[in-house]
Each structure stands twice: as structure tokens, then as C-alpha cells.
Design an enzyme around this catalytic site. Structure first.
Site, PDB file in Angstrom:
ATOM      1  N   ASP A  36       0.779  -1.238   0.000  1.00 57.09           N
ATOM      2  CA  ASP A  36       0.000   0.000   0.000  1.00 57.09           C
ATOM      3  C   ASP A  36       0.804   1.277   0.000  1.00 57.09           C
ATOM      4  O   ASP A  36       0.278   2.340  -0.326  1.00 57.09           O
ATOM      5  CB  ASP A  36      -0.955   0.017   1.189  1.00 57.09           C
ATOM      6  CG  ASP A  36      -2.352  -0.306   0.740  1.00 57.09           C
ATOM      7  OD1 ASP A  36      -2.831   0.361  -0.176  1.00 57.09           O
ATOM      8  OD2 ASP A  36      -2.942  -1.249   1.285  1.00 57.09           O
ATOM      9  N   ASP A 287     -14.730  34.021 -35.110  1.00 53.21           N
ATOM     10  CA  ASP A 287     -14.419  32.612 -34.894  1.00 53.21           C
ATOM     11  C   ASP A 287     -15.517  31.886 -34.115  1.00 53.21           C
ATOM     12  O   ASP A 287     -15.809  30.721 -34.372  1.00 53.21           O
ATOM     13  CB  ASP A 287     -13.092  32.521 -34.123  1.00 53.21           C
ATOM     14  CG  ASP A 287     -12.317  31.293 -34.551  1.00 53.21           C
ATOM     15  OD1 ASP A 287     -12.211  31.064 -35.770  1.00 53.21           O
ATOM     16  OD2 ASP A 287     -11.844  30.566 -33.679  1.00 53.21           O
ATOM     17  N   GLY A 422     -12.567  27.669 -36.112  1.00 58.67           N
ATOM     18  CA  GLY A 422     -13.713  27.733 -37.003  1.00 58.67           C
ATOM     19  C   GLY A 422     -13.408  28.429 -38.315  1.00 58.67           C
ATOM     20  O   GLY A 422     -13.731  27.935 -39.402  1.00 58.67           O
ATOM     21  N   LEU A 423     -12.743  29.575 -38.224  1.00 62.02           N
ATOM     22  CA  LEU A 423     -12.468  30.344 -39.430  1.00 62.02           C
ATOM     23  C   LEU A 423     -11.518  29.560 -40.332  1.00 62.02           C
ATOM     24  O   LEU A 423     -11.669  29.512 -41.553  1.00 62.02           O
ATOM     25  CB  LEU A 423     -11.847  31.687 -39.042  1.00 62.02           C
ATOM     26  CG  LEU A 423     -11.711  32.713 -40.157  1.00 62.02           C
ATOM     27  CD1 LEU A 423     -13.043  32.969 -40.828  1.00 62.02           C
ATOM     28  CD2 LEU A 423     -11.165  34.020 -39.585  1.00 62.02           C
TER      29      LEU A 423
HETATM   30  S1  SF4 Z   1      -5.739  -4.449  -2.828  1.00 65.17           S
HETATM   31 FE1  SF4 Z   1      -6.270  -2.918  -1.297  1.00 65.17          FE
HETATM   32  S2  SF4 Z   1      -5.030  -3.460   0.457  1.00 65.17           S
HETATM   33 FE2  SF4 Z   1      -4.152  -4.540  -1.263  1.00 65.17          FE
HETATM   34  S3  SF4 Z   1      -2.541  -3.151  -1.986  1.00 65.17           S
HETATM   35 FE3  SF4 Z   1      -4.388  -2.700  -3.182  1.00 65.17          FE
HETATM   36  S4  SF4 Z   1      -5.337  -1.056  -2.091  1.00 65.17           S
HETATM   37 FE4  SF4 Z   1      -3.888  -1.956  -0.691  1.00 65.17          FE
END
Ligand code: SF4
Length: 519
Positions: A36, A287, A422-423
Site C-alpha cells: 500500500d 471565430d 472555425g475560421l
Molecule cells: S488491494 Fe487494497 S489493500 Fe491490497 S494493496 Fe491494493 S489497495 Fe492496498
């Protein structure tokens, strides 16, 4: 659940990170697996923020699952508190951690820390990033202000007439579209009508700032995706009214001023008169008449998509041929807008579905997110980005708000210029058959000298050494091709004839080459 390469929104804990990253003095402990920490990059790379988000991850691994993962949470919370000394903390979990059911929020609340701890329960499998940001902001404001909520039925005291009216700007956040400059633009607009800005949140706010929110006379909900739930709660709990019009576009900015004027008790007429909008200048231009009816497809978060549709139809004279959003929480607003513009709403977070719609509708302009920029590029259609998710190139160094009168000017520049003028289009249509417009004609502004120069440059392609020569009939046929692609057609035909070992280019060769390169 669907495997996807691209996504409009991340999981809800990314929304919580956006709130935490926006603020000062706040720290977020996230019970999450090792992977994460990638989320840090969103902020440091896309927005070029100069520091990591204030987030501590428990970063549990597979081998931890057999032991006490709850202990990891307690340790992470304590260490984060001691190291960062935040004045408030958020504690929550990511998708995978949700499955372990450690309930980190309640656990941290029971640890007796000397600062407010706000637990976050963000259901990762049914909700997404914007909802996560909105819920986090709401839980935070509610958690901090819980002790100040007046008794039910009590009246809000009237404003002291000797004090200028004041408002809070709620909703600007990290990874929001052009939020930094919108705050500046709207603060200036409010200043010009005699309204002070008290708190801007979450962007730039501290926990102490959030405690002052009720002191303002009203709230301005700049980004409903992030702040609408909070504004509604403040209205219910503190009788604080809020401004609902989002000032994107000239018409919406004028309505916004009316709404603010009414709540603040100030006369906004003079400001509306001297508005620094360039719309009349544009509307009077030759335009602009050629832009009328340009077919535009719009997709983004609900706030920006609805605003873009209104600007397109009412201010730029485009025809809205498609309108949609990935924001399911605000789908109702987009459906209503689609209805007003006479199109079917497209509510989806599947970019392939969006691509199918764009391909089928064949618009001349796409207004969308970073995803639609890719789609439009692939399909060879002009595009401007109007909403998150966006790319690093949409965080410009220069001042470029989307809101207010200056925002409308910025929008004009960035939407209109990807279109064929446009023009220009009109002249191409008008003169493409004219005898003066051929490959060898010199630019008219260079006069006779240039004409002589042009004559000296005899068409090299017809000389014996330059490859196959052209039959007069083929030359005549070539002249029927619009002049702006004629040079390319000539070069392709000559290449084709040379590669095919032909000595002369006939009308038939011209069409064979066209078919060959068109395959
Ligand atoms: S699935 Fe969810 S918990 Fe797993 S890395 Fe992706 S965001 Fe994080």
C-alpha cells in the site's frame, strides 16, 4: 469485482489519504499490507508535493497473519504519535486489512492518547476514493466538533452588523482538480464583495481550524464530492446555511454571487457588472460563430462534468452529444443534467465502456479525465482535461483556476484551442478548389518576388531523375485533392510508383497508391 488496467478512483482509504495530506497537524495510521505504500507516489509525483503524505502504514506481511496483527496496529499508532506529534489522528484500514477484522479505529480510540483519534470505517469493497474523502472529512469535522453542537432547537445568533460576513470554503483537497488556484480565485471574488474567508478545509487546514468552522456565517461547498455531506451536517447541527452553486463558468459564477449575496446580505450587482469575463469578447469574434454546434462528449467527476455541459451548451454554443460520470454518489445530478441536454447519461467506472461511447458518437471534442485524454488521442479527437483523475501535466506552475470569471477564461483557452479553429475550417472549405492554392504557390504575403522564387522551384517530381513522371491527367486528378493534403498524396504516390517499378504515374496509379496507403 473486475480486473482493470486503469481506474478513475482508488479505494476509499486513498480518499482518506487525500484529506490527511491536505491538512497540517493531522496523521493517518493505515492498517495495510506492504504494497500500500505505493499510494505515496500519487501525491509526490502527480501533484509534485514536497513531502510524503502524513501516513504511517502497519505494513503487515503474510507471515504476520498467523500472529497478532492487532499488536502491529497498537505499535504503529504509538510510534506515529510519538514521532510526528500530531494534534489529531485518523486510524483506519485498507481493503486487505478489512478482511482481518482487527478494527484498528476503535482499538486506537481506546488507547488513551492525549489527542482526538477519529476512527475510519471505509468499506473498501463497495465504495471508492471520492466517497472515502467525503466520509473522512465528515467524520473528522464531526468528531472534532461533537462537543460544540448546540442543543436541539436552539437558534443561531444573528451576525453582529458591525462585522463583515464570513464564509468557509469547504472541499478543496489534495489531488483535487486545480484546487489551489480555485481557492485563490474564489477568495478574491469574495473579498471584492466584502465577504471574508474564515476557514479553507481540508486543504491547508489544521485540526484547530476545523474547530472554528461554526464561527462563519455560512459555508461554501466548492467540491460536493468531498464536502457536501459535511455541509449538510453543519447545516443540521449548527444551522449554518451553505452555498450550493459551484462557480465554474460565467453563468454559474453569476448565480454563485447571487447566492452568496443573499446569505451574506451584500449587494453583488456592481461585481457582476464589472466581471472580468472575456466571454463577450469571444462571443463577438467571428471565430465563435464557427464553433457553434461543435459536437462535444463530456465525462468526469459529477461537479466538473455538469459544469462542462452547461458551459458547452450555454456559453460556447457547442452541442453536447454525451455526458457521463464515474461518481456514483452524485449520479443523480448528472442524470438531471443529461436530461436537460437531451442525452442519455453514462454512469460507469469502466473506461472501455466510455471509449465505446466516444467511438460511436464521433464527437469533435472530448472533455474528460486523463483516461479520456488517452481515448481521444487514440481516436484522433481533440481533448481537454476537465476533472480528476489527472496527469502531472494538469498541475501547471502558472495560475490557472477553473472557478470564477478568471476560471472561465482559463477554461475557454484550454477547451477551444484543441479544436480546429472555425475560421480556419471555413477557409479550408472555401478555397480548397481555388487555382491559387496548390503545392507550388508561394505564400501570398511574400508578393511577386516570392512568386518568381516559386516559379524557379519547378516540380522536382516530374524531372526524369526524380523517379516516375506524372501523366497530365494524373496531375489534373491530383489537383482535386484538398491542397492541405495534396503534398502528402503526391509523395505517397511517387513512392508507391517507384516501389512498384512504374515509369509513369497515371490516374490509376494515383488511386492504387491511395488504396495501398489507406489499408
Ligand atoms: S488491494 Fe487494497 S489493500 Fe491490497 S494493496 Fe491494493 S489497495 Fe492496498
Amino acid at each position: 469485482m473486475q480486473l482493470t488496467l486503469w481506474t478513475y478512483e482508488g479505494p476509499p482509504h486513498v480518499g482518506a489519504m487525500r484529506v490527511a495530506t491536505s491538512m497540517d497537524g493531522l496523521h493517518y495510521v493505515l492498517h495495510a499490507p506492504q504494497g500500500d505504500t505505493y499510494a505515496d507516489l500519487l501525491f509526490t509525483m502527480i501533484e509534485r508535493r514536497d513531502k510524503r503524505p502524513p501516513v504511517t502504514y502497519t505494513t503487515f506481511q503474510a507471515r504476520d497473519l498467523g500472529g497478532d496483527t492487532a499488536d502491529l496496529v497498537r505499535t504503529a499508532v504509538l510510534e506515529a504519535y510519538e514521532r510526528f506529534k500530531p494534534r489529531a489522528m485518523l486510524v483506519g484500514e485498507s481493503c486487505t486489512a478489512e478482511l482481518i477484522q482487527d478494527q484498528p479505529g476503535s482499538m486506537a480510540q481506546g488507547m488513551g492518547l492525549p489527542v482526538p483519534v477519529v476512527p475510519l470505517e471505509l468499506p473498501a469493497y463497495s465504495r471508492k476514493e471520492n466517497w472515502g474523502a467525503s466520509e473522512t472529512f465528515y467524520q473528522l469535522v464531526r468528531g472534532l466538533l461533537a462537543g460544540q453542537v448546540p442543543a436541539p432547537g436552539s437558534e443561531r445568533p444573528a451576525r453582529d452588523p458591525d462585522r463583515r460576513p464570513r464564509a468557509n470554503l469547504l472541499g478543496p483537497s489534495a489531488l483535487g482538480f486545480h484546487c489551489r488556484d480555485d481557492v485563490i480565485e474564489i477568495s478574491r471574488l469574495l473579498e471584492s464583495i466584502g465577504v471574508d474567508v474564515l476557514v479553507v478545509a481540508p486543504e491547508g487546514a489544521t485540526p484547530e481550524d476545523l474547530l472554528r468552522i461554526p464561527e462563519a456565517d455560512f459555508n461554501i461547498c466548492l467540491y460536493p464530492e468531498v464536502a457536501r455531506t459535511t455541509c449538510k451536517w453543519l447545516e443540521r447541527s449548527f444551522k449554518q446555511p451553505w452555498v450550493k452553486t459551484v462557480p465554474i463558468g460565467v453563468g454559474a459564477t453569476r448565480e454563485f454571487l447571487d447566492e452568496v449575496g443573499e446569505l451574506a446580505g451584500v449587494d453583488v450587482g456592481p461585481m457582476k457588472q464589472q466581471a472580468a469575463s472575456r466571454l463577450p469578447w469571444y462571443s463577438r469574434s467571428v471565430d465563435s460563430t464557427y464553433f457553434t454546434g461543435k459536437r462535444v462528449f463530456i465525462f468526469g467527476d459529477a461537479t466538473h462534468a455538469v459544469a462542462a455541459a452547461r458551459i458547452s451548451a450555454e456559453e460556447l454554443g457547442f452541442e453536447v452529444v454525451g455526458l457521463g460520470t464515474y461518481s456514483r454518489e452524485l449520479a443523480r445530478e448528472v442524470r438531471a443534467a443529461a436530461d436537460r441536454h437531451g442525452v442519455e447519461p453514462l454512469i460507469t467506472d469502466d473506461y472501455l465502456e466510455v471509449e465505446r461511447h466516444v467511438a460511436a458518437l464521433e464527437p469533435e471534442l472530448v472533455l474528460g479525465t486523463q483516461m479520456e485524454r488517452h481515448i481521444a488521442k487514440r481516436l484522433g479527437i481533440g481533448c481537454a482535461v476537465i476533472s480528476a483523475p489527472f496527469h502531472v501535466q494538469d498541475c501547471p506552475a502558472r495560475y490557472s483556476p477553473q472557478m470564477g470569471f478568471e476560471g472561465a477564461n482559463v477554461i475557454f483557452d484550454s477547451w477551444v484551442h484543441p479544436l480546429t479553429m472555425g475560421l480556419e475550417e471555413h477557409l479550408l472549405g472555401m478555397f480548397r478548389e481555388d487555382f491559387e492554392f496548390h503545392d507550388d504557390a508561394p505564400p501570398s504575403h511574400l508578393g511577386h518576388a516570392a512568386a518568381a522564387e516559386g516559379e524557379r522551384k519547378a516540380p522536382a517530381a516530374t524531372t526524369p531523375d526524380a523517379g516516375p513522371g506524372w501523366d497530365p491527367e494524373a496531375e489534373q486528378e491530383l489537383k482535386k485533392i484538398p491542397f492541405f493534403v495534396r503534398g502528402k498524396a503526391r509523395r505517397n504516390t511517387e513512392r508507391y510508383a517507384a516501389e512498384s517499378g512504374l515509369e509513369r504515374i497515371t490516374v490509376e496509379t494515383l488511386y492504387d497508391a491511395k488504396a495501398h496507403f489507406g489499408r
